[in-house]
Design a protein around this motif. Structure first.
Motif, PDB file in Angstrom:
ATOM      1  N   GLU A 180     -33.593  -0.938   6.370  1.00  0.00           N
ATOM      2  CA  GLU A 180     -33.821   0.443   7.017  1.00  0.00           C
ATOM      3  C   GLU A 180     -34.886   0.331   7.971  1.00  0.00           C
ATOM      4  OE1 GLU A 180     -33.894   3.640   3.712  1.00  0.00           O
ATOM      5  OE2 GLU A 180     -31.913   3.023   3.518  1.00  0.00           O
ATOM      6  N   PRO A 181     -36.327  -0.401   7.379  1.00  0.00           N
ATOM      7  CA  PRO A 181     -37.713   0.132   7.997  1.00  0.00           C
ATOM      8  C   PRO A 181     -37.292  -0.678   9.931  1.00  0.00           C
ATOM      9  CG  PRO A 181     -38.195  -1.153   6.242  1.00  0.00           C
ATOM     10  CD  PRO A 181     -36.579  -0.665   6.189  1.00  0.00           C
ATOM     11  N   LEU A 182     -36.379  -1.573   9.761  1.00  0.00           N
ATOM     12  CA  LEU A 182     -36.053  -2.797  10.882  1.00  0.00           C
ATOM     13  C   LEU A 182     -35.536  -1.752  11.708  1.00  0.00           C
ATOM     14  CD1 LEU A 182     -35.817  -5.195  12.657  1.00  0.00           C
ATOM     15  CD2 LEU A 182     -33.627  -5.494  11.521  1.00  0.00           C
ATOM     16  N   LEU A 183     -34.774  -0.750  11.449  1.00  0.00           N
ATOM     17  CA  LEU A 183     -34.053  -0.081  12.120  1.00  0.00           C
ATOM     18  C   LEU A 183     -34.324   1.139  12.870  1.00  0.00           C
ATOM     19  CD1 LEU A 183     -30.527   0.203  10.228  1.00  0.00           C
ATOM     20  CD2 LEU A 183     -30.969  -0.952  11.762  1.00  0.00           C
ATOM     21  N   ALA A 185     -37.550   0.498  13.393  1.00  0.00           N
ATOM     22  CA  ALA A 185     -38.543   0.158  14.129  1.00  0.00           C
ATOM     23  C   ALA A 185     -37.788   0.066  15.457  1.00  0.00           C
ATOM     24  CB  ALA A 185     -39.092  -0.701  13.291  1.00  0.00           C
ATOM     25  N   LEU A 186     -36.606  -0.065  15.706  1.00  0.00           N
ATOM     26  CA  LEU A 186     -36.284  -0.597  16.793  1.00  0.00           C
ATOM     27  C   LEU A 186     -35.163   0.296  17.406  1.00  0.00           C
ATOM     28  CD1 LEU A 186     -33.338  -3.765  15.476  1.00  0.00           C
ATOM     29  CD2 LEU A 186     -35.066  -3.608  16.921  1.00  0.00           C
ATOM     30  N   ARG A 187     -35.207   1.455  16.774  1.00  0.00           N
ATOM     31  CA  ARG A 187     -35.109   2.879  17.540  1.00  0.00           C
ATOM     32  C   ARG A 187     -35.882   2.888  18.274  1.00  0.00           C
ATOM     33  NH1 ARG A 187     -35.633   8.108  14.790  1.00  0.00           N
ATOM     34  NH2 ARG A 187     -34.916   9.654  16.355  1.00  0.00           N
ATOM     35  N   ARG A 188     -37.047   3.553  17.540  1.00  0.00           N
ATOM     36  CA  ARG A 188     -38.903   3.264  18.427  1.00  0.00           C
ATOM     37  C   ARG A 188     -38.708   2.293  20.020  1.00  0.00           C
ATOM     38  NH1 ARG A 188     -42.509   5.512  13.209  1.00  0.00           N
ATOM     39  NH2 ARG A 188     -40.980   6.714  12.116  1.00  0.00           N
ATOM     40  N   LEU A 189     -38.709   1.569  19.805  1.00  0.00           N
ATOM     41  CA  LEU A 189     -39.408   0.855  20.512  1.00  0.00           C
ATOM     42  C   LEU A 189     -37.857   0.491  22.023  1.00  0.00           C
ATOM     43  CD1 LEU A 189     -39.960  -2.542  18.252  1.00  0.00           C
ATOM     44  CD2 LEU A 189     -41.267  -1.576  19.938  1.00  0.00           C
TER      45      LEU A 189
ATOM     46  N   PRO B  97     -51.081  -9.339  13.290  1.00  0.00           N
ATOM     47  CA  PRO B  97     -50.671  -9.965  14.506  1.00  0.00           C
ATOM     48  C   PRO B  97     -48.748 -10.250  14.531  1.00  0.00           C
ATOM     49  CG  PRO B  97     -50.627 -12.189  12.537  1.00  0.00           C
ATOM     50  CD  PRO B  97     -51.187 -10.668  12.198  1.00  0.00           C
ATOM     51  N   THR B  98     -49.052  -9.584  16.063  1.00  0.00           N
ATOM     52  CA  THR B  98     -47.505  -8.598  16.178  1.00  0.00           C
ATOM     53  C   THR B  98     -46.825 -10.502  17.547  1.00  0.00           C
ATOM     54  OG1 THR B  98     -48.611  -8.048  18.086  1.00  0.00           O
ATOM     55  CG2 THR B  98     -48.276  -6.454  15.946  1.00  0.00           C
ATOM     56  N   ASP B  99     -47.024 -11.517  17.506  1.00  0.00           N
ATOM     57  CA  ASP B  99     -46.343 -11.829  18.164  1.00  0.00           C
ATOM     58  C   ASP B  99     -44.606 -12.092  17.719  1.00  0.00           C
ATOM     59  OD1 ASP B  99     -48.916 -12.798  18.090  1.00  0.00           O
ATOM     60  OD2 ASP B  99     -49.419 -14.238  17.424  1.00  0.00           O
ATOM     61  N   ARG B 100     -44.768 -12.143  16.746  1.00  0.00           N
ATOM     62  CA  ARG B 100     -42.828 -12.075  16.149  1.00  0.00           C
ATOM     63  C   ARG B 100     -42.253 -11.156  16.915  1.00  0.00           C
ATOM     64  NH1 ARG B 100     -40.450 -12.911  10.953  1.00  0.00           N
ATOM     65  NH2 ARG B 100     -37.553 -13.306  11.613  1.00  0.00           N
ATOM     66  N   LEU B 123     -42.645  -3.248  13.421  1.00  0.00           N
ATOM     67  CA  LEU B 123     -41.056  -3.978  13.588  1.00  0.00           C
ATOM     68  C   LEU B 123     -41.774  -5.345  13.002  1.00  0.00           C
ATOM     69  CD1 LEU B 123     -38.961  -5.133  14.520  1.00  0.00           C
ATOM     70  CD2 LEU B 123     -39.512  -5.657  16.801  1.00  0.00           C
ATOM     71  N   GLN B 124     -42.730  -5.864  13.259  1.00  0.00           N
ATOM     72  CA  GLN B 124     -43.134  -6.433  12.164  1.00  0.00           C
ATOM     73  C   GLN B 124     -43.389  -6.909  10.706  1.00  0.00           C
ATOM     74  OE1 GLN B 124     -44.631  -9.557  14.408  1.00  0.00           O
ATOM     75  NE2 GLN B 124     -44.638 -10.507  11.983  1.00  0.00           N
ATOM     76  N   GLU B 125     -43.949  -5.933  10.557  1.00  0.00           N
ATOM     77  CA  GLU B 125     -43.959  -4.876   8.429  1.00  0.00           C
ATOM     78  C   GLU B 125     -42.383  -5.623   8.578  1.00  0.00           C
ATOM     79  OE1 GLU B 125     -46.095  -3.016   6.808  1.00  0.00           O
ATOM     80  OE2 GLU B 125     -47.304  -4.009   6.679  1.00  0.00           O
TER      81      GLU B 125
END
Lengths: 206, 206
Positions: A180-183, A185-189, B97-100, B123-125
DNA sequence: CAATACTGGATAGTTAGACTATCCATGTCA
DNA sequence: TGACATGGATAGTCTAACTATCCAGTATTG
């Protein structure tokens, strides 16, 4: 290892580790005497998982306990999702009518009989929230959103491991919550990227 | 109308309405005397919006205040998204760090320079959380998820109203927050649908 | 073997967030 | 006029997630 080292490995105060033990999120260590115990790598991993669940995934301690319990005692593949979703979905007022949610689901060509009531409740609340904010989504937009999420969901369902019930349970339950948090974050990016394209290049950092 | 009626219209106790007034979420009523005030339809709407934000959208009072402030004082289109996302994204430890995250974004063909640091932190988190849960997403999966979210995001950016800054701000800021629970609900329903298909029909309700 | 430090477990206290209840000096209206 | 409501201030409640203290019982060290 003993508790203080366990806590250090996980980057947590021992008081917090004790708390998770009390709350039943972390399994007990092996007692070497009535007042001493040893912990191992499984405890370190569990603590990392707990932190991921209560941190980025935004789960409460109670919900995390349910999630861990469901993983430890894997249900059959058939009702895995139901249990995963119920473990994770907050309770919605039972009297909340989900007529519109059902209607939307059917409109998408999905079968609302296959949908858990709590999930329909979540959809209904989301729709109500949008309405309260003065949004009206066109059917086409809703359909686009739904098919985008179906892309994600179909992928996830297809990748459920079939070798063991444990692996399947772990995959489904953690996948539900941790993705969920991945999705989001991807949406915002994606929004930022699309916005930069629309307003051709120069945008200040926000 | 007066406060008790306002509260009734919104389905809230007057104590809560007073609380929102104190917290600056609800604008003051028009004083008709030093100890009496009148409220109107804008107050009712505002209360509904507040409930949607702190309810389904899961925002805190503080975050809700920032969101409402950003709507009331609309920024330029260029940094609208930045402000919307910052208003909504919790603070991440600056040292994270947000490298990845950057690497993933670039791998998707997006420009990480267009991305707000806080969103990269999110995203990193999310990626760290998945790793803590023992998940490894293939690049292809990540790409599929990203393009699915890009479908949603592109749609949203394209639909930003252009007639007024107020309308644009309202659309972007509320859209960011209120659509999140919708997407998560749709994902779960899609999972249940896909699961029902994979396990051919008969699944118990969960 | 005694002194010290540390451990696990129990219990109590803290902090933050989101309300909720009480008071009181005005207003309003029957 | 007098019962009742109102707005504003202040203080209290409740829950969740920790955090601190205490204590009896090891482990350890000189």
């Amino acid at each position: 290892m003993r508790m203080s080292q366990l806590a250090q490995e996980a980057g947590l105060p021992t008081a917090t580790v004790k708390y998770y033990l009390r709350e039943g999120l972390l399994h007990e260590g092996r007692l070497t005497s009535p007042t001493q115990a040893h912990y191992d790598e499984t405890h370190v991993e569990r603590l990392r998982l707990i932190r991921a669940l209560v941190g980025p995934a935004g789960q409460s301690i109670a919900s995390t306990r349910r999630i861990l319990a469901a993983i430890a005692d894997p249900p059959s593949e058939l009702d895995l999702l139901g249990i995963a979703h119920d473990a994770v979905t907050p309770r919605y007022p039972a009297e909340l009518p989900t007529d519109r949610a059902r209607q939307v689901v059917e409109g998408l060509g999905w079968n609302s009989a296959h949908c858990a009531p709590s999930t329909l409740g979540a959809l209904q609340e989301a729709l109500d929230g949008l309405e309260a904010g003065g949004f009206e989504l066109s059917d086409e937009t809703l359909e686009r959103y739904a098919s985008a999420m179906m892309v994600v969901a179909a992928d996830e369902i297809a990748e459920i491991p079939t070798d063991s019930a444990e692996a399947a349970a772990r995959f489904v339950i953690l996948g539900t919550v941790l993705v969920e948090p991945l999705l989001l974050a991807l949406r915002r990016l994606a929004q930022q990227t699309a916005s930069a394209q629309r307003f051709s290049g120069s945008r200040q950092s926000g």
